[in-house]
Enzyme design. Structure first.
Site, short mmCIF file in Angstrom:
data_model
loop_
_atom_site.label_atom_id
_atom_site.label_comp_id
_atom_site.label_asym_id
_atom_site.label_seq_id
_atom_site.Cartn_x
_atom_site.Cartn_y
_atom_site.Cartn_z
N SER A 66 13.61 -17.65 -15.04
CA SER A 66 14.50 -16.56 -15.44
C SER A 66 13.81 -15.22 -15.25
O SER A 66 12.57 -15.15 -15.25
CB SER A 66 14.87 -16.71 -16.92
N TYR A 73 12.44 -18.54 -25.39
CA TYR A 73 13.05 -18.65 -24.05
C TYR A 73 12.10 -18.04 -23.01
O TYR A 73 11.82 -18.66 -21.98
CB TYR A 73 14.40 -17.94 -24.04
N1 LIG Z 1 23.25 -17.83 -16.77
C1 LIG Z 1 22.31 -16.90 -16.72
O1 LIG Z 1 22.62 -15.72 -16.84
C2 LIG Z 1 20.87 -17.29 -16.52
C3 LIG Z 1 19.91 -16.29 -16.34
C4 LIG Z 1 18.59 -16.66 -16.12
C5 LIG Z 1 18.23 -17.99 -16.10
N2 LIG Z 1 19.19 -18.95 -16.31
C6 LIG Z 1 18.77 -20.34 -16.27
O2 LIG Z 1 19.54 -21.00 -15.29
C7 LIG Z 1 19.73 -22.37 -15.67
C8 LIG Z 1 21.21 -22.68 -15.66
O3 LIG Z 1 21.86 -21.73 -16.46
P1 LIG Z 1 23.43 -21.76 -16.70
O4 LIG Z 1 23.86 -20.42 -17.08
O5 LIG Z 1 24.07 -22.46 -15.56
O6 LIG Z 1 23.45 -22.65 -18.01
P2 LIG Z 1 24.64 -23.48 -18.67
O7 LIG Z 1 24.39 -23.40 -20.13
O8 LIG Z 1 25.94 -23.05 -18.13
O9 LIG Z 1 24.32 -24.93 -18.12
C9 LIG Z 1 23.24 -25.66 -18.58
C10 LIG Z 1 23.61 -27.11 -18.42
O10 LIG Z 1 22.50 -27.91 -18.87
C11 LIG Z 1 23.04 -29.01 -19.56
N3 LIG Z 1 22.04 -29.53 -20.49
C12 LIG Z 1 21.65 -28.97 -21.66
N4 LIG Z 1 20.71 -29.74 -22.24
C13 LIG Z 1 20.52 -30.80 -21.43
C14 LIG Z 1 19.68 -31.93 -21.50
N5 LIG Z 1 18.88 -32.13 -22.54
N6 LIG Z 1 19.73 -32.83 -20.50
C15 LIG Z 1 20.56 -32.65 -19.44
N7 LIG Z 1 21.39 -31.60 -19.33
C16 LIG Z 1 21.36 -30.68 -20.32
C17 LIG Z 1 24.25 -28.45 -20.29
O11 LIG Z 1 25.16 -29.48 -20.68
C18 LIG Z 1 24.83 -27.50 -19.25
O12 LIG Z 1 25.80 -28.12 -18.43
C19 LIG Z 1 19.08 -22.51 -17.03
O13 LIG Z 1 17.78 -23.02 -16.87
C20 LIG Z 1 19.05 -21.09 -17.54
O14 LIG Z 1 18.03 -20.90 -18.50
C21 LIG Z 1 20.49 -18.62 -16.52
#
Ligand SMILES: NC(=O)c1ccc[n+]([C@@H]2O[C@H](COP(=O)([O-])OP(=O)(O)OC[C@H]3O[C@@H](n4cnc5c(N)ncnc54)[C@H](O)[C@@H]3O)[C@@H](O)[C@H]2O)c1
Length: 296
Positions: free
Chosen positions: A141, A154
């Site tokens: 991130s 985080y």
């Molecule tokens: N969305 C953003 O703005 C953003 C920004 C920076 C980094 N990220 C990172 O990108 C990645 C994806 O983000 P996103 O926004 O698509 O998140 P999201 O919350 O939409 O999706 C995360 C998915 O992970 C699944 N999950 C959670 N715990 C789990 C587990 N123990 N085992 C298997 N699956 C599990 C959830 O069910 C969900 O479908 C993450 O690592 C997040 O930290 C996101």
């Protein structure tokens, strides 16, 4: 097709960024194992991939446990006979501020983000060696690179990912396994909506009409999940065959900004003005989409 004949396990692929990765990897010819504890979301990702003619299956492995990780990895190999790519993308947990620290939430963040990457890599390695090499891409991130108040655990988990990536990259290079990370900023994007609801032929018009506002200017804007998936695709593909131990920011410049500049009125808009502009854009996009649907 850049991933023809390859097999990818993508965790957290039942939603947003992971789903975008799964759809793009399948479009490039990979068979995709959609790993997610959310079976409904995982099933929907598989449905979207199959509807587009791709190959995918879902596995409800919880990556916070050894058993769930093994279930996902072994499931991939049992279903498709090999494993070439591991995208450690799932995320859950929350720590709160240091003043309101929640140990259980912080532990979850560290386990799902960091432990799952390292333990997952451990169990993927023999399969990747068998396949003659492989690629691991972790989702870190912008918060690995800059401090954001209220998110210490985080930030720690995401910065820890970059440390693990660098160490594993050196260790696994002799096995022809490359290890890299993507660093998204905030996400919001309409590319898949346009493809799903209108068709790919409408993308140039969408780009011409909204691309500048929704993708590029003014910094910082939310990043389209498709753009993050494209960076992961590059890092996982043979085009990046000499790239390992790196992180690639896909954040519309968010990580370059100083906190005071980001939050000050000059030279960028105020947060209120930005949020107002985003609402207006959302409304403009909805109107455009409806008009195009009508027109078809
Ligand atoms: N969305 C953003 O703005 C953003 C920004 C920076 C980094 N990220 C990172 O990108 C990645 C994806 O983000 P996103 O926004 O698509 O998140 P999201 O919350 O939409 O999706 C995360 C998915 O992970 C699944 N999950 C959670 N715990 C789990 C587990 N123990 N085992 C298997 N699956 C599990 C959830 O069910 C969900 O479908 C993450 O690592 C997040 O930290 C996101």
């Amino acid at each position: 097709m850049r991933l023809q004949g390859k097999v990818a396990l993508i965790t957290g692929a039942g939603s947003n960024i992971g789903r975008a990765m799964a759809r793009l990897f399948a479009r490039e010819g990979a068979a995709v194992v959609v790993g997610d504890t959310d079976e409904v979301g995982g099933g929907e990702t598989v449905r979207l991939i199959e509807a587009a003619g791709g190959r995918a299956c879902s596995v409800a492995g919880d990556v916070s446990t050894t058993q769930g990780l093994r279930q996902s990895i072994d499931g991939a190999v049992e279903t498709y006979g090999r494993l070439d790519m591991f995208l450690s993308n799932a995320n859950s947990g929350a720590s709160g501020t240091i003043a309101q620290f929640d140990r259980a939430g912080a532990e979850k963040l560290l386990i799902v983000n960091l432990m799952a990457l390292m333990e997952g890599a451990h169990y993927c390695l023999p399969h990747m060696q068998q396949a003659g090499g492989g690629a691991i891409v972790a989702t870190s991130s912008v918060q690995a690179l800059v401090g954001v108040p209220g998110h210490p655990a985080y930030g720690a988990a995401k910065a820890g990912i970059l440390g693990a990536v660098r160490s594993m990259a050196v260790e696994l290079w002799p096995y022809k396994v490359r290890v890299n990370a993507v660093c998204p900023g905030g996400t919001a994007g309409k590319t898949w909506t346009v493809i799903d609801e209108l068709g790919e032929e409408y993308l140039p018009e969408f780009e011409a009409r909204f691309g500048r506002d929704m993708r590029h200017l003014p910094l910082p804007v939310p990043t389209d999940p498709m753009a993050i998936a494209q960076a992961a695709l590059f890092l996982a593909s043979d085009e990046a065959s000499y790239i390992t131990g790196q992180h690639l920011s896909v954040d519309a410049g968010l990580g370059m900004l100083r906190y005071d500049v980001f939050h000050g009125p000059e030279p960028l808009d105020t947060p209120q003005a930005k949020s107002q502009r985003h609402s207006e854009l959302q409304a403009e996009f909805e109107a455009w989409l409806a008009a195009k649907k009508e027109e078809r």
